[in-house]
Design a protein around this motif. Structure first.
Motif, mmCIF file in Angstrom:
data_model
loop_
_atom_site.group_PDB
_atom_site.id
_atom_site.type_symbol
_atom_site.label_atom_id
_atom_site.label_comp_id
_atom_site.label_asym_id
_atom_site.label_seq_id
_atom_site.Cartn_x
_atom_site.Cartn_y
_atom_site.Cartn_z
ATOM 1 N N GLU A 126 0.838 -1.205 0.000
ATOM 2 C CA GLU A 126 0.000 0.000 0.000
ATOM 3 C C GLU A 126 0.866 1.246 0.000
ATOM 4 N N ALA A 127 2.004 1.183 0.695
ATOM 5 C CA ALA A 127 2.900 2.336 0.727
ATOM 6 C C ALA A 127 3.411 2.663 -0.678
ATOM 7 N N ILE A 128 3.813 1.644 -1.435
ATOM 8 C CA ILE A 128 4.308 1.886 -2.794
ATOM 9 C C ILE A 128 3.173 2.381 -3.691
ATOM 10 N N TYR A 129 1.978 1.844 -3.483
ATOM 11 C CA TYR A 129 0.824 2.316 -4.260
ATOM 12 C C TYR A 129 0.539 3.788 -3.958
ATOM 13 N N LEU A 130 0.562 4.155 -2.686
ATOM 14 C CA LEU A 130 0.318 5.553 -2.322
ATOM 15 C C LEU A 130 1.448 6.454 -2.814
ATOM 16 N N LYS A 131 2.650 5.918 -2.879
ATOM 17 C CA LYS A 131 3.753 6.679 -3.466
ATOM 18 C C LYS A 131 3.456 6.976 -4.936
ATOM 19 N N SER A 132 2.915 5.994 -5.625
ATOM 20 C CA SER A 132 2.533 6.190 -7.018
ATOM 21 C C SER A 132 1.456 7.263 -7.145
ATOM 22 N N MET A 133 0.464 7.227 -6.253
ATOM 23 C CA MET A 133 -0.595 8.231 -6.297
ATOM 24 C C MET A 133 -0.059 9.626 -5.955
ATOM 25 N N SER A 134 0.932 9.686 -5.075
ATOM 26 C CA SER A 134 1.546 10.970 -4.725
ATOM 27 C C SER A 134 2.266 11.553 -5.935
ATOM 28 N N LEU A 135 2.978 10.708 -6.664
ATOM 29 C CA LEU A 135 3.666 11.169 -7.864
ATOM 30 C C LEU A 135 2.670 11.628 -8.929
ATOM 31 N N GLN A 136 1.545 10.939 -9.015
ATOM 32 C CA GLN A 136 0.522 11.353 -9.969
ATOM 33 C C GLN A 136 -0.016 12.734 -9.627
ATOM 34 N N ARG A 137 -0.229 12.974 -8.334
ATOM 35 C CA ARG A 137 -0.720 14.293 -7.916
ATOM 36 C C ARG A 137 0.283 15.390 -8.214
ATOM 37 N N LEU A 138 1.535 15.037 -8.271
ATOM 38 C CA LEU A 138 2.591 16.008 -8.576
ATOM 39 C C LEU A 138 2.884 16.052 -10.076
ATOM 40 N N LYS A 140 3.712 13.708 -12.185
ATOM 41 C CA LYS A 140 4.841 12.882 -12.617
ATOM 42 C C LYS A 140 4.289 11.510 -13.007
ATOM 43 N N ALA A 141 3.596 11.490 -14.142
ATOM 44 C CA ALA A 141 2.840 10.302 -14.517
ATOM 45 C C ALA A 141 3.747 9.113 -14.825
ATOM 46 N N THR A 142 4.857 9.345 -15.495
ATOM 47 C CA THR A 142 5.748 8.229 -15.842
ATOM 48 C C THR A 142 6.308 7.563 -14.588
ATOM 49 N N GLU A 143 6.801 8.372 -13.650
ATOM 50 C CA GLU A 143 7.329 7.817 -12.402
ATOM 51 C C GLU A 143 6.220 7.130 -11.618
ATOM 52 N N ALA A 144 5.015 7.714 -11.646
ATOM 53 C CA ALA A 144 3.886 7.107 -10.941
ATOM 54 C C ALA A 144 3.572 5.726 -11.524
ATOM 55 N N ALA A 145 3.597 5.616 -12.855
ATOM 56 C CA ALA A 145 3.322 4.332 -13.496
ATOM 57 C C ALA A 145 4.395 3.307 -13.143
ATOM 58 N N VAL A 180 -3.827 -2.726 -10.100
ATOM 59 C CA VAL A 180 -4.109 -3.355 -11.396
ATOM 60 C C VAL A 180 -4.962 -2.441 -12.268
ATOM 61 N N GLU A 181 -5.939 -1.795 -11.667
ATOM 62 C CA GLU A 181 -6.877 -0.965 -12.416
ATOM 63 C C GLU A 181 -6.268 0.362 -12.841
ATOM 64 N N VAL A 182 -5.429 0.944 -11.995
ATOM 65 C CA VAL A 182 -4.942 2.299 -12.268
ATOM 66 C C VAL A 182 -3.690 2.310 -13.136
ATOM 67 N N LEU A 183 -2.935 1.206 -13.196
ATOM 68 C CA LEU A 183 -1.683 1.205 -13.940
ATOM 69 C C LEU A 183 -1.860 1.568 -15.418
ATOM 70 N N PRO A 184 -2.808 0.973 -16.155
ATOM 71 C CA PRO A 184 -2.965 1.384 -17.563
ATOM 72 C C PRO A 184 -3.310 2.862 -17.712
ATOM 73 N N GLU A 185 -4.096 3.390 -16.778
ATOM 74 C CA GLU A 185 -4.477 4.797 -16.856
ATOM 75 C C GLU A 185 -3.261 5.701 -16.656
ATOM 76 N N LEU A 186 -2.367 5.305 -15.779
ATOM 77 C CA LEU A 186 -1.145 6.088 -15.554
ATOM 78 C C LEU A 186 -0.261 6.071 -16.797
ATOM 79 N N TRP A 187 -0.129 4.908 -17.426
ATOM 80 C CA TRP A 187 0.671 4.847 -18.647
ATOM 81 C C TRP A 187 0.056 5.709 -19.740
ATOM 82 N N LYS A 188 -1.260 5.742 -19.822
ATOM 83 C CA LYS A 188 -1.913 6.593 -20.824
ATOM 84 C C LYS A 188 -1.657 8.064 -20.533
#
Length: 565
Positions: A126-138, A140-145, A180-188
């Protein structure tokens, strides 16, 4: 494990402030930890959590980062998450989950160990997932993905035998499902479309223990991306292909397959009805011309989903597109009777269009077109224009089978009036210009027909061959054979090989009319070669045979050639 009054920790949760945290049977007030975080003392806050809840370094960091994320401190949470060594955590957790199932005697002890390990795995993932969401909010979509992908990679390493479908901790399953659900959206969002395609397939082909609703959302988004994403997807890898199963060759086939699976799930009652799925399915099948298949799916939809008249109209569109005009017209007759929906403009226009293709049905089409025009007045000028267009065509077809010269003259005059009125409403409509020119030609007004043919070619940039054919036929009707031949040659240069058949027929007829039989035979030889090539390429022997018969039965040139268009 969890915070009092918290939710699942996702980025959209809108979580309020947290006062207490509990894990592994231990509870701790967060006021002291929050105070240290406010002062910027991350190390001390981490130490408090480790001592108060008996956590290791990665677990304490994960819990601390989640606390910061839920408090809305995204950048601070990111700094905390950066301190987590995911590989070390995986190596620590992997032996526990990779063990073979225990015997019945040791099952309770093993389940207890797995429960504790699931708590730890849940915290770290969950920590790594929330890290991804934090990067998305900033932004940084590629790093978030990349971070989100590392969550799924870690899950596959930790759970080597797959995620168990029983006794799995709820929070752990939620984290995995979200990743699983959010990863394709981040790559897009990052613009990496091939990675998005691979992530969609990974989500659907791997065992993630997803619930039905989550799986349906992923399948729908994947189908939409394949249809409208503008990216050509390569076929699925050989490793994911099952022998004997259907393997889609392109985006369209894969999207249709996904949409059919979604419809099947609805038929079986596994998911709720989603009208947008049928809309995407309609678009996909229309692209490949499989409207008959679409019609069967409309027939399978349970009564009550679509209103009766709307369903009849949709089925009529499908049958009309599949060439089953009579079946389509019968459906429209039912929906347009006085007990159903007699004033449905779209259904009236479709009925008029179908009738305009057959002289025998032309009088019925005139009635539908007039009703459509009446209902469209003061409502929609464009639909009124379409109604006038079909009215003019139907009147022209009706004139061909008129019983007297007087009736024919009246019908032809009315047809021209209707087409003129339609052009007054839409002067830049090439189809209207063409049909007006065709009607002038039918009435032997060759100068007006010639003008319309030239206007049509100018309006379409010469990209549609029927305009060149009309121009050549009108010139030939004026016995200007050499000019008609020049037009035909120019059209052949601008037309694709597979579409040159009608032009080659006209060229051969022009040679016959100029008493050049040798040249005519040469043109027919080219045409026959084209027909044979088409028959081999498409297997349409029936159409090719009809085409050959039409060639052999026509050996003279006259105004009847206008019907070839």
């Amino acid at each position: 494990m969890g915070f009092d009054g918290d939710s699942d920790g996702g980025e959209e949760d809108g979580i309020s402030s947290v006062r207490e945290v509990s894990i592994n049977g231990l509870t701790m007030k967060t006021a002291e930890v929050e105070a240290k975080l406010d002062e910027g003392n991350i190390q001390e806050a981490e130490s408090s959590l480790r001592e108060g809840l008996s956590l290791n370094y990665e677990e304490a960091r994960a819990l601390l980062g989640r606390l910061e994320y839920q408090r809305g401190n995204v950048e601070s949470a990111l700094r905390v998450f950066d301190g987590i060594d995911l590989q070390t955590a995986i190596q620590r957790l992997q032996p526990t989950f990779s063990e073979k199932p225990a015997s019945r005697r040791n099952r309770s002890r093993t389940e207890s160990i797995h429960q504790v390990s699931q708590h730890a795995a849940s915290l770290v993932l969950e920590a790594i997932y929330l890290k991804s969401m934090s990067l998305q909010r900033l932004n940084k979509a590629t790093e978030a993905a990349q971070e989100c992908k590392s969550v799924l990679d870690a899950v596959e390493k930790i759970f080597q035998h797959g995620i168990p479908d029983v006794l799995v901790e709820q929070r752990l399953q939620e984290t995995v499902s979200k990743a699983v659900e959010v990863l394709p959206e981040l790559w897009k969002q990052a613009g990496h479309h091939q990675e998005a395609l691979a992530s969609y397939r990974r989500a659907l082909l791997s065992q993630w223990n997803l619930d039905e609703e989550c799986c349906v959302r992923i399948q729908k988004r994947f189908a939409v991306f394949l249809l409208y994403g503008g990216v050509e997807a390569s076929p699925p890898s050989l490793a994911s292909q099952i022998e004997g199963s259907f393997i889609p060759k392109n985006n369209l086939e894969e999207a249709i397959l996904l949409l059919m699976i979604l419809l099947r799930k609805w038929y079986l009652g596994k998911t709720e009805w989603d009208p947008s799925v049928m809309e995407h399915f309609t678009f996909a099948l229309s692209l490949c011309g499989e409207t008959s298949v679409l019609g069967r799916h409309f027939e399978e939809v349970m009564p009550g989903i679509y209103p009766r008249c709307e369903r009849c109209y949709s089925l009529a569109l499908c049958y009309s597109g599949a060439g089953q005009s009579r079946s389509a017209l019968n459906l429209l007759r039912k929906s347009l009777n006085r007990h159903e929906s007699p004033n449905d403009i779209m259904a009236l226009l479709l009925a008029a269009k179908i009738c305009s293709e057959d002289c025998i049905l032309a009088s019925e089409g005139v009635e539908y077109a007039r009703r459509a025009i009446t209902n469209a007045c003061n409502v929609d000028e464009h639909l009124k224009c379409v109604g006038l267009h079909f009215l003019g065509i139907c009147l022209g077809k009706q004139a061909k089978i008129a019983l007297s010269d007087h009736e024919r003259t009246c019908l032809q005059a009315e047809a021209l009036r209707s087409l003129d009125e339609a052009i007054a409403l839409d002067r830049n409509n090439p189809d209207l210009i063409f049909d007006l020119g065709l009607e002038y030609a039918e009435q032997r007004n060759m100068n007006a027909a010639l003008r319309c043919a030239k206007e049509f070619i100018d309006a379409t940039g010469g990209s549609i061959s029927k305009g060149w054919r009309l121009l050549a036929l009108v010139l030939s009707a004026q016995q200007r054979y050499s000019e008609a031949e020049v037009v035909t040659d120019a059209a052949l240069d601008e037309t694709a090989k597979w579409e040159q058949g009608p032009l080659l027929r006209i060229k051969a007829k022009l040679k016959v009319a100029q008493l050049l039989p040798t040249d005519a035979v040469e043109a027919y030889r080219f045409l026959l070669a084209l027909v044979q090539a088409q028959r081999k390429a498409f297997g349409s022997s029936k159409n090719s045979t009809q085409h050959v018969r039409m060639i052999l039965s026509t050996t003279h040139i006259s105004l009847d050639m206008i019907s070839d268009i």
